[in-house]
Design a protein around this motif. Structure first.
Motif, PDB file in Angstrom:
ATOM      1  N   CYS A   5      43.985   9.047 -13.785  1.00  0.00           N
ATOM      2  CA  CYS A   5      45.444   9.137 -13.931  1.00  0.00           C
ATOM      3  C   CYS A   5      45.899  10.572 -13.687  1.00  0.00           C
ATOM      4  O   CYS A   5      46.829  10.820 -12.916  1.00  0.00           O
ATOM      5  CB  CYS A   5      45.871   8.721 -15.336  1.00  0.00           C
ATOM      6  SG  CYS A   5      45.880   6.955 -15.600  1.00  0.00           S
ATOM      7  N   HIS A   6      45.229  11.495 -14.353  1.00  0.00           N
ATOM      8  CA  HIS A   6      45.684  12.885 -14.292  1.00  0.00           C
ATOM      9  C   HIS A   6      45.502  13.479 -12.897  1.00  0.00           C
ATOM     10  O   HIS A   6      46.295  14.304 -12.474  1.00  0.00           O
ATOM     11  CB  HIS A   6      44.969  13.708 -15.368  1.00  0.00           C
ATOM     12  CG  HIS A   6      45.279  13.213 -16.746  1.00  0.00           C
ATOM     13  ND1 HIS A   6      44.436  13.349 -17.825  1.00  0.00           N
ATOM     14  CD2 HIS A   6      46.356  12.529 -17.216  1.00  0.00           C
ATOM     15  CE1 HIS A   6      44.979  12.795 -18.899  1.00  0.00           C
ATOM     16  NE2 HIS A   6      46.148  12.288 -18.554  1.00  0.00           N
ATOM     17  N   ARG A   7      44.455  13.022 -12.190  1.00  0.00           N
ATOM     18  CA  ARG A   7      44.274  13.491 -10.806  1.00  0.00           C
ATOM     19  C   ARG A   7      45.463  13.102  -9.935  1.00  0.00           C
ATOM     20  O   ARG A   7      45.805  13.776  -8.979  1.00  0.00           O
ATOM     21  CB  ARG A   7      43.002  12.880 -10.199  1.00  0.00           C
ATOM     22  CG  ARG A   7      41.736  13.686 -10.487  1.00  0.00           C
ATOM     23  CD  ARG A   7      40.647  13.323  -9.486  1.00  0.00           C
ATOM     24  NE  ARG A   7      40.276  11.915  -9.495  1.00  0.00           N
ATOM     25  CZ  ARG A   7      39.459  11.360 -10.387  1.00  0.00           C
ATOM     26  NH1 ARG A   7      38.922  12.082 -11.336  1.00  0.00           N
ATOM     27  NH2 ARG A   7      39.168  10.072 -10.327  1.00  0.00           N
ATOM     28  N   HIS A   8      46.089  11.970 -10.276  1.00  0.00           N
ATOM     29  CA  HIS A   8      47.206  11.473  -9.458  1.00  0.00           C
ATOM     30  C   HIS A   8      48.566  11.746 -10.105  1.00  0.00           C
ATOM     31  O   HIS A   8      49.571  11.157  -9.700  1.00  0.00           O
ATOM     32  CB  HIS A   8      47.044   9.978  -9.199  1.00  0.00           C
ATOM     33  CG  HIS A   8      45.907   9.666  -8.270  1.00  0.00           C
ATOM     34  ND1 HIS A   8      46.034   9.733  -6.899  1.00  0.00           N
ATOM     35  CD2 HIS A   8      44.628   9.326  -8.516  1.00  0.00           C
ATOM     36  CE1 HIS A   8      44.866   9.413  -6.341  1.00  0.00           C
ATOM     37  NE2 HIS A   8      43.997   9.164  -7.301  1.00  0.00           N
ATOM     38  N   GLY A   9      48.598  12.579 -11.122  1.00  0.00           N
ATOM     39  CA  GLY A   9      49.876  12.922 -11.753  1.00  0.00           C
ATOM     40  C   GLY A   9      50.486  11.793 -12.561  1.00  0.00           C
ATOM     41  O   GLY A   9      51.684  11.795 -12.837  1.00  0.00           O
ATOM     42  N   ALA A  10      49.643  10.826 -12.932  1.00  0.00           N
ATOM     43  CA  ALA A  10      50.137   9.718 -13.762  1.00  0.00           C
ATOM     44  C   ALA A  10      49.676   9.929 -15.203  1.00  0.00           C
ATOM     45  O   ALA A  10      48.781  10.726 -15.474  1.00  0.00           O
ATOM     46  CB  ALA A  10      49.613   8.395 -13.232  1.00  0.00           C
ATOM     47  N   LEU A  11      50.294   9.193 -16.136  1.00  0.00           N
ATOM     48  CA  LEU A  11      49.924   9.298 -17.543  1.00  0.00           C
ATOM     49  C   LEU A  11      49.119   8.072 -17.962  1.00  0.00           C
ATOM     50  O   LEU A  11      49.266   6.997 -17.387  1.00  0.00           O
ATOM     51  CB  LEU A  11      51.180   9.404 -18.411  1.00  0.00           C
ATOM     52  CG  LEU A  11      52.138  10.552 -18.083  1.00  0.00           C
ATOM     53  CD1 LEU A  11      53.326  10.528 -19.043  1.00  0.00           C
ATOM     54  CD2 LEU A  11      51.431  11.895 -18.169  1.00  0.00           C
ATOM     55  N   LEU A  12      48.281   8.263 -18.972  1.00  0.00           N
ATOM     56  CA  LEU A  12      47.556   7.119 -19.525  1.00  0.00           C
ATOM     57  C   LEU A  12      48.231   6.695 -20.830  1.00  0.00           C
ATOM     58  O   LEU A  12      48.331   7.486 -21.771  1.00  0.00           O
ATOM     59  CB  LEU A  12      46.088   7.472 -19.787  1.00  0.00           C
ATOM     60  CG  LEU A  12      45.298   6.339 -20.456  1.00  0.00           C
ATOM     61  CD1 LEU A  12      45.197   5.119 -19.545  1.00  0.00           C
ATOM     62  CD2 LEU A  12      43.905   6.807 -20.861  1.00  0.00           C
ATOM     63  N   VAL A  13      48.689   5.454 -20.857  1.00  0.00           N
ATOM     64  CA  VAL A  13      49.237   4.872 -22.083  1.00  0.00           C
ATOM     65  C   VAL A  13      48.151   3.999 -22.699  1.00  0.00           C
ATOM     66  O   VAL A  13      47.715   3.024 -22.084  1.00  0.00           O
ATOM     67  CB  VAL A  13      50.496   4.023 -21.784  1.00  0.00           C
ATOM     68  CG1 VAL A  13      50.997   3.348 -23.057  1.00  0.00           C
ATOM     69  CG2 VAL A  13      51.591   4.888 -21.169  1.00  0.00           C
ATOM     70  N   ALA A  14      47.696   4.367 -23.879  1.00  0.00           N
ATOM     71  CA  ALA A  14      46.643   3.597 -24.550  1.00  0.00           C
ATOM     72  C   ALA A  14      47.271   2.731 -25.635  1.00  0.00           C
ATOM     73  O   ALA A  14      48.089   3.201 -26.425  1.00  0.00           O
ATOM     74  CB  ALA A  14      45.615   4.534 -25.163  1.00  0.00           C
ATOM     75  N   VAL A  15      46.889   1.452 -25.644  1.00  0.00           N
ATOM     76  CA  VAL A  15      47.492   0.483 -26.553  1.00  0.00           C
ATOM     77  C   VAL A  15      46.407  -0.085 -27.470  1.00  0.00           C
ATOM     78  O   VAL A  15      45.268  -0.261 -27.043  1.00  0.00           O
ATOM     79  CB  VAL A  15      48.131  -0.667 -25.744  1.00  0.00           C
ATOM     80  CG1 VAL A  15      48.749  -1.713 -26.666  1.00  0.00           C
ATOM     81  CG2 VAL A  15      49.178  -0.134 -24.769  1.00  0.00           C
ATOM     82  N   LYS A  35      56.942   3.245 -11.578  1.00  0.00           N
ATOM     83  CA  LYS A  35      56.061   2.087 -11.433  1.00  0.00           C
ATOM     84  C   LYS A  35      54.895   2.223 -12.410  1.00  0.00           C
ATOM     85  O   LYS A  35      54.256   3.280 -12.485  1.00  0.00           O
ATOM     86  CB  LYS A  35      55.542   2.029 -10.005  1.00  0.00           C
ATOM     87  CG  LYS A  35      54.671   0.829  -9.704  1.00  0.00           C
ATOM     88  CD  LYS A  35      54.314   0.834  -8.227  1.00  0.00           C
ATOM     89  CE  LYS A  35      53.158  -0.085  -7.916  1.00  0.00           C
ATOM     90  NZ  LYS A  35      52.645   0.205  -6.565  1.00  0.00           N
ATOM     91  N   ALA A  36      54.634   1.165 -13.150  1.00  0.00           N
ATOM     92  CA  ALA A  36      53.546   1.176 -14.128  1.00  0.00           C
ATOM     93  C   ALA A  36      52.476   0.173 -13.717  1.00  0.00           C
ATOM     94  O   ALA A  36      52.792  -0.880 -13.159  1.00  0.00           O
ATOM     95  CB  ALA A  36      54.085   0.821 -15.509  1.00  0.00           C
ATOM     96  N   LEU A  37      51.225   0.505 -13.982  1.00  0.00           N
ATOM     97  CA  LEU A  37      50.118  -0.418 -13.726  1.00  0.00           C
ATOM     98  C   LEU A  37      49.611  -0.947 -15.066  1.00  0.00           C
ATOM     99  O   LEU A  37      49.236  -0.167 -15.945  1.00  0.00           O
ATOM    100  CB  LEU A  37      48.991   0.310 -12.982  1.00  0.00           C
ATOM    101  CG  LEU A  37      47.696  -0.475 -12.743  1.00  0.00           C
ATOM    102  CD1 LEU A  37      47.944  -1.685 -11.835  1.00  0.00           C
ATOM    103  CD2 LEU A  37      46.616   0.423 -12.149  1.00  0.00           C
ATOM    104  N   CYS A  63      52.368   5.596 -14.848  1.00  0.00           N
ATOM    105  CA  CYS A  63      51.375   5.448 -15.917  1.00  0.00           C
ATOM    106  C   CYS A  63      50.505   4.216 -15.707  1.00  0.00           C
ATOM    107  O   CYS A  63      50.859   3.300 -14.968  1.00  0.00           O
ATOM    108  CB  CYS A  63      52.062   5.333 -17.276  1.00  0.00           C
ATOM    109  SG  CYS A  63      53.115   3.892 -17.436  1.00  0.00           S
ATOM    110  N   VAL A  64      49.364   4.239 -16.377  1.00  0.00           N
ATOM    111  CA  VAL A  64      48.492   3.077 -16.454  1.00  0.00           C
ATOM    112  C   VAL A  64      48.441   2.680 -17.924  1.00  0.00           C
ATOM    113  O   VAL A  64      48.281   3.548 -18.798  1.00  0.00           O
ATOM    114  CB  VAL A  64      47.083   3.417 -15.936  1.00  0.00           C
ATOM    115  CG1 VAL A  64      46.162   2.216 -16.053  1.00  0.00           C
ATOM    116  CG2 VAL A  64      47.165   3.904 -14.501  1.00  0.00           C
ATOM    117  N   VAL A  65      48.620   1.390 -18.190  1.00  0.00           N
ATOM    118  CA  VAL A  65      48.648   0.914 -19.570  1.00  0.00           C
ATOM    119  C   VAL A  65      47.366   0.133 -19.847  1.00  0.00           C
ATOM    120  O   VAL A  65      47.122  -0.903 -19.228  1.00  0.00           O
ATOM    121  CB  VAL A  65      49.885   0.022 -19.814  1.00  0.00           C
ATOM    122  CG1 VAL A  65      49.950  -0.389 -21.280  1.00  0.00           C
ATOM    123  CG2 VAL A  65      51.164   0.746 -19.400  1.00  0.00           C
TER     124      VAL A  65
END
Lengths: 446, 124
Positions: A226-236, A155-157, A204-206
């Motif tokens: 993101c990192h606190r929750h084990g998610a990745l940050l996708v920067a665009v 799931k991506a945000l 991830c969060v985009v």
């Protein structure tokens, strides 16, 4: 097969094969109202010179990008591309080369891809970059899929400041993969609280910066969350020139950085082909889509280039490929590399400053205009205006006065109720005269 | 080399106490050629006999390694991250892939022993 018009004999044979009497019987299931019963009213054939004249007349109705003051951006930017770039990419060794299936033979192509990757990694502040994706939007979708693979979550945000077309591409790809996407509503003022929405279900969060409305964003707190929750940050990013001035996403904690490289070396190209930039951390390199050109030595110990980590289905990973991207925007990537090489680091910074200065000058002038509100606290070369009228209609009126004023937000977000917003971009191509023309056309058109 | 069991997919399994060390055979590493990457599972992953356990990437192809028995991954050979070529150099020793806690010990009985595998190789 040679091309011949069908004869009656051919038609009869085909009808007999599918078991109908005649063509009327073939079309019988279609409602009569949808069938045309008379010959089409088409003009007779014309000579080549007549066709040329007719098409030229039609083309003259366009207001071309370079012909008038031009302030359109929103993901595709008009910059000056030195003539050298076009000259060099037209060399037949580059122009005719297709994806290198026997890559070691194409040393020149591999070396430019290697340089391209180096430039992208440096620009984005990341450790590794791949050898070009199709464009920024599909690159963003690939980044989301990569985050899914890395985290085992699906799931991506998506930030409300993400370019609407990029978000749409992510949604489309996710639909096909049966992954889920959480969308934030369009964020006009850059106040959305992404951090509150981050939980342990997200891969991830985009987030885009500068975002679709031109706001600059500090990605650091979002990356931490993101990192606190084990998610990745996708920067665009959609404007690569901005990286000449702004803190690179890698320095703000991004895990995957994707963006559009069209701004450097490439013209508007009527919306494509463009070139996707894609970079990540070394630890994630194995899940990166596409392929990577690497440096090695040949049997005699001389510097040589190889295609390594070709995680695509055409190469060794086959059905285990990380993506089905099947070729790349190689020529656009080459144009990017040549232009950036000509600019150099200092040149890119100067170019970025010039873009910013021109945009600030325009925004200052527009802020004086009655009824106009500049929404951005900070921006690079693009910002959003709130108008006292419908933006799409205003853009049409200004086009009639010979100024291409920007992109109405309603064009990309038709149902968001943001009809009074206009996204305006200014680059190094805009002169003081262009800005004066913008302001004067705006005042006359309001 | 006693206590080794083999599959027709060229994985081996060596029982050490209540765990089993899993890798690919010398024949398999020769067939694959230079191994450049080994994609190992996460510790804690539960696998059933015949399911995908790891992926070995050589300069020729990426190939699956199947679980020879049902069990849980309790350790992976972290050294392969830096030195995937260990699989080529010593597949039965330094080049092991994972350690499994075997769920159903009976399953090992159906695997070939060393002589059986040697005969099997002659039929290929």
């Amino acid at each position: 097969m040679r091309y011949h018009p069908l004869s009656d004999v051919d038609r009869k044979a085909m009808l007999a094969t599918i078991g109908v009497q005649d063509s009327a019987a073939l079309y019988a299931p279609a409602p009569a109202s949808t069938l045309i019963d008379a010959p089409l009213d088409l003009p007779r054939h014309k000579s080549e010179i007549e066709v040329e004249r007719a098409l030229r007349k039609l083309a003259a109705r366009n207001v071309a990008a370079g012909s008038v003051p031009f302030f359109i951006g929103a993901g595709a930017y008009r910059h000056h591309v030195p003539a050298t770039v076009d000259h060099l990419i037209q060399r037949s060794e580059f122009l005719t080369s297709y994806t290198p299936y026997q890559p070691e033979i194409s040393q020149g192509t591999l070396q430019t891809l290697f340089e391209f990757q180096t430039q992208v990694a440096l620009l984005t502040g990341m450790e590794v970059a791949n050898a070009s994706m199709y464009d920024g939007s599909t690159g963003t979708a690939e980044a989301v899929l990569m985050a899914h693979r890395l985290t085992g979550r699906r799931k991506a945000l998506l930030s409300g400041g993400l370019h609407p077309q990029y978000a749409e591409v992510v949604r489309t790809i996710s639909r096909l993969a049966e992954d889920s996407v959480a969308d934030m509503p369009p964020d006009v003022d850059c106040v959305e609280d992404l951090i509150a929405r981050i939980d342990d279900t997200l891969s991830c969060v985009v987030v885009q910066t500068p975002d679709f409305f031109g706001h600059l964003r500090d990605l650091t707190p979002i990356a931490d969350a993101c990192h606190r929750h084990g998610a990745l940050l996708v920067a665009v990013f959609t404007e690569a020139v901005s990286l000449g001035l702004l803190t690179p996403p890698g320095a703000m904690g991004a895990d995957i950085v994707v963006g559009e490289g069209q701004s450097i070396g490439n013209t508007l190209n009527f919306g494509g082909p463009y070139v996707g930039l894609f970079a990540t951390r070394q630890e994630f390199v194995r899940q990166m889509p596409g392929r990577v050109a690497g440096e090695s030595v040949d049997a005699d110990g001389r510097r040589a280039f190889v295609l390594t980590l070709s995680t695509r289905e055409q190469h060794i990973r086959r059905d285990k490929a990380t993506s089905n991207i099947c070729t790349n925007s190689g020529l656009c990537a080459l144009a990017f590399t040549i232009h950036l090489t000509l600019l150099g680091e200092a040149g890119l910074t100067r170019l970025a400053r010039l873009n910013h200065a021109n945009a600030v000058a325009l925004a200052d002038m527009l802020a004086q205009a009655p009824g106009i509100e500049v929404l951005n606290q900070s921006f690079f070369n693009e910002f959003t205006l709130r108008l006292p009228c419908d933006a799409a209609a205003l853009v049409e009126r200004m086009a009639a006065k010979g100024v291409l004023a920007g992109v109405p937000v309603s064009r990309l977000l038709p149902d968001a109720g943001l009809d009074d917003l206009l996204v305006v971009a200014s680059t190094e191509t805009n002169t003081p005269q262009d800005r004066a023309a913008f302001v004067s056309a705006l005042k006359e058109s309001l | 080399m006693t206590g080794l069991r083999f599959t027709k997919d060229h994985e081996y399994l060596r029982i050490e106490g209540d765990t089993a060390v899993v890798g690919i055979t010398d024949f398999a590493q020769q067939q694959l050629g230079d191994i450049v990457f080994v994609d190992l599972p996460k510790v804690g992953k539960k696998v059933t006999k015949g399911s995908e356990l790891a992926v070995i990437e050589s300069v020729k192809a990426a190939s699956e390694v199947y679980a020879p028995v049902t069990g849980e991954v309790i350790e992976v050979n972290a050294e392969l991250g830096e030195k995937p070529a260990l699989v080529n150099e010593s597949p039965l020793d330094g080049g092991w892939l994972v350690k499994l806690r075997v769920a159903t010990p009976d399953e090992t009985a159906s695997l070939m022993d060393e002589d059986g595998y040697a005969s099997f190789l002659k039929t290929l």
